[in-house]
Design an enzyme around this catalytic site. Structure first.
Site, short mmCIF file in Angstrom:
data_model
loop_
_atom_site.label_atom_id
_atom_site.label_comp_id
_atom_site.label_asym_id
_atom_site.label_seq_id
_atom_site.Cartn_x
_atom_site.Cartn_y
_atom_site.Cartn_z
N HIS A 219 0.81 -1.21 0.00
CA HIS A 219 0.00 0.00 0.00
C HIS A 219 0.85 1.27 0.00
O HIS A 219 0.32 2.36 -0.25
CB HIS A 219 -0.94 0.01 1.22
CG HIS A 219 -2.18 -0.80 1.01
ND1 HIS A 219 -2.14 -2.16 0.77
CD2 HIS A 219 -3.49 -0.45 0.98
CE1 HIS A 219 -3.37 -2.61 0.63
NE2 HIS A 219 -4.21 -1.60 0.75
N SER A 223 -0.35 -0.68 -6.04
CA SER A 223 -0.26 -1.90 -6.84
C SER A 223 0.46 -1.63 -8.16
O SER A 223 0.36 -0.54 -8.73
CB SER A 223 -1.66 -2.44 -7.13
OG SER A 223 -2.33 -2.79 -5.93
N LYS A 247 -14.39 -8.37 -8.91
CA LYS A 247 -13.50 -9.20 -9.75
C LYS A 247 -12.85 -10.30 -8.91
O LYS A 247 -12.76 -11.46 -9.34
CB LYS A 247 -12.43 -8.31 -10.37
CG LYS A 247 -11.72 -8.91 -11.57
CD LYS A 247 -10.91 -7.86 -12.28
CE LYS A 247 -10.37 -8.40 -13.60
NZ LYS A 247 -9.68 -7.37 -14.38
N ASP A 248 -12.40 -9.95 -7.72
CA ASP A 248 -11.81 -10.96 -6.83
C ASP A 248 -12.85 -11.97 -6.38
O ASP A 248 -12.54 -13.16 -6.19
CB ASP A 248 -11.18 -10.28 -5.60
CG ASP A 248 -9.89 -9.55 -5.94
OD1 ASP A 248 -9.29 -9.87 -6.97
OD2 ASP A 248 -9.49 -8.66 -5.17
N GLU A 291 6.32 -33.94 -1.53
CA GLU A 291 5.10 -33.50 -2.18
C GLU A 291 5.43 -32.82 -3.50
O GLU A 291 6.54 -32.30 -3.70
CB GLU A 291 4.32 -32.54 -1.28
CG GLU A 291 3.65 -33.21 -0.08
CD GLU A 291 2.35 -33.89 -0.47
OE1 GLU A 291 2.36 -34.75 -1.38
OE2 GLU A 291 1.32 -33.58 0.15
#
Length: 432
Positions: A219, A223, A247-248, A291
């Site tokens: 912040h 972004s 959108k998220d 894994e």
């Protein structure tokens, strides 16, 4: 970063004003994920993965807390306690599969998040700290996942702990001491299982704390965006809410559908069958593998088969494996190109996709048996991996001819949509 055009938080409700004056959490949330946080208007769906990673972590913490209520961290009963969770605890099978597959989904999201950052130059100034904190989260995730893989105390759990902790014994002089200290003994047993369980429970909360720092650091400069061009003014941004919350939300819905498909229709697809066999120190599995999300690094570890300058191959492999991750911490200073986005760097874009294929090849070889031709392919792929960051990127920074950058984010958006502002109608409708 201070946005003078950002909408300021002014509570209308008397109680909210009271809260905001004494504990400004409403203002904090509003400025972090609300209309008080303007973001570039051209973010695509590759910017969804940060939110998806947070959702995956929340799933892991919630399911992990409940599983811990029924798990017994004792080598004599650990395997049986997991079977008890699967068979006798109400919804236990769901929680156990959600936790195990949630880890895989978490790593898928984070790997996509990392490669998005690599392509769009999100590691470049002024966002170096965002990148570095992200890598710290990645390392903590790897430690947490490894310890969690040990807890079921199956064959692959036991021998995975034996092999991975045994890597530290390759360190000259102090390696054996570190190995014994990590396990609390000379082989994986109660002491190792207890400390791994304790740390596996603790580290997700540490990850959550570092994520808060990660978001805080984000912040400050704001972004990044697909063009790599800095925000020039209010015309280049839209409020985070409602545009990117919607959108998220859509991205989260797709993520949960894929997660549900894996969870209900193929819950053991990404696991290993040998981990449903109780740990047996006297029976070594024919093919020990970690894994799947560790396979690229495991391939780099196994790529070293010959001593070099009296340095044991095992030590070289350990150095290379850890070095392949630590190398990313220096990426902001290895890539000195002033252009951030790969969209405007033709040569970089080509080498980026070669790197993606190279990592996939390393992953395939890491899951394959330690025999030819997989070892030789791992050696070539590992060599390219290091060459990409240490040789190719610095050279590209000096000699690459980049494409012209747009003057602003808005100019890039208008050019893409034929000179029509795609958000104008939406903003007008919202205002009405």
């Amino acid at each position: 970063m201070s946005f003078p055009w950002a909408e300021q938080y002014t509570p209308k409700n008397a109680f909210m004003r009271y809260m905001d004056e004494r504990l400004p959490l409403p203002r904090l949330v509003y400025n972090a994920v609300g209309a008080g946080y303007p973001v570039p208007r051209n973010l695509n769906y590759f910017w969804n993965f940060g939110v998806l990673a947070g959702a995956a972590l929340a799933i892991q913490i919630v399911t992990g807390i409940v599983l811990a209520m029924h798990y017994a961290a004792n080598a004599g009963v650990a395997f049986d306690s997991v079977e008890h969770i699967m068979r006798d605890v109400n919804g236990g099978w769901f929680l156990r599969y959600a936790h195990a597959n949630g880890a895989s989904m978490f790593f898928i999201v984070v790997y996509l998040h990392i490669f998005r950052g690599l392509y769009y130059g999100s590691y470049k100034a002024p966002r170096e700290m965002v990148w570095l904190l992200g890598l710290v989260i990645f390392l903590l995730m790897m430690a947490t996942a490894f310890m969690g893989y040990v807890l079921p105390w199956g064959q692959m759990s036991f021998w995975g702990a034996q092999v991975i902790t045994g890597l530290f014994s390759a360190i000259p002089l102090v390696g054996d001491v570190i190995h014994t200290w990590l396990l609390g003994g000379f082989a994986p047993d109660n002491a190792a299982l207890n400390r791994f369980f304790s740390l596996h429970y603790l580290l997700p909360f540490v990850i959550a704390a570092v994520i808060i720092l990660h978001i805080w650091a984000l912040h400050i400069p704001g972004s990044s965006n697909p063009t790599g061009v800095d925000v020039k003014g209010p015309q280049d941004t839209v409020p985070f809410h409602p545009y990117y919350t919607a959108k998220d939300g859509f991205g989260l819905g797709v993520f949960l559908l894929l997660f549900a498909g894996l969870l209900f229709f193929a819950p053991n697809y990404l696991g290993h069958a040998d981990n449903y066999i109780p740990a047996n120190p006297l029976s070594t599995p024919a093919h020990i593998v970690p894994e799947w999300y560790f396979w690229p690094f495991y391939a780099i570890l196994r790529a070293f088969t010959v001593d070099i300058f009296f340095i044991p191959a095992k030590l070289l492999g350990v150095i290379a494996m850890f070095g392949s991750i630590l190398l990313l911490f220096f990426l902001p200073w290895l890539d000195k190109s002033p252009v951030r986005s790969g969209n405007y760097r033709p040569k970089f874009k080509m080498f980026f996709w070669i790197l993606v294929v190279d990592v996939l090849v390393l992953g395939y070889c890491g899951g394959a048996p330690a025999e030819e031709p997989y070892v030789m392919i791992s050696q070539f792929a590992a060599a390219y991996y290091f060459a990409h960051f240490l040789i190719i990127l610095p050279l590209l920074s000096s000699f690459e001819r980049t494409l012209p950058l747009p003057n602003s984010i808005t100019e890039a958006v208008l050019a893409k949509h034929g000179g029509v502002d795609p958000s104008a109608d939406t903003q007008t409708a919202t205002a009405e």
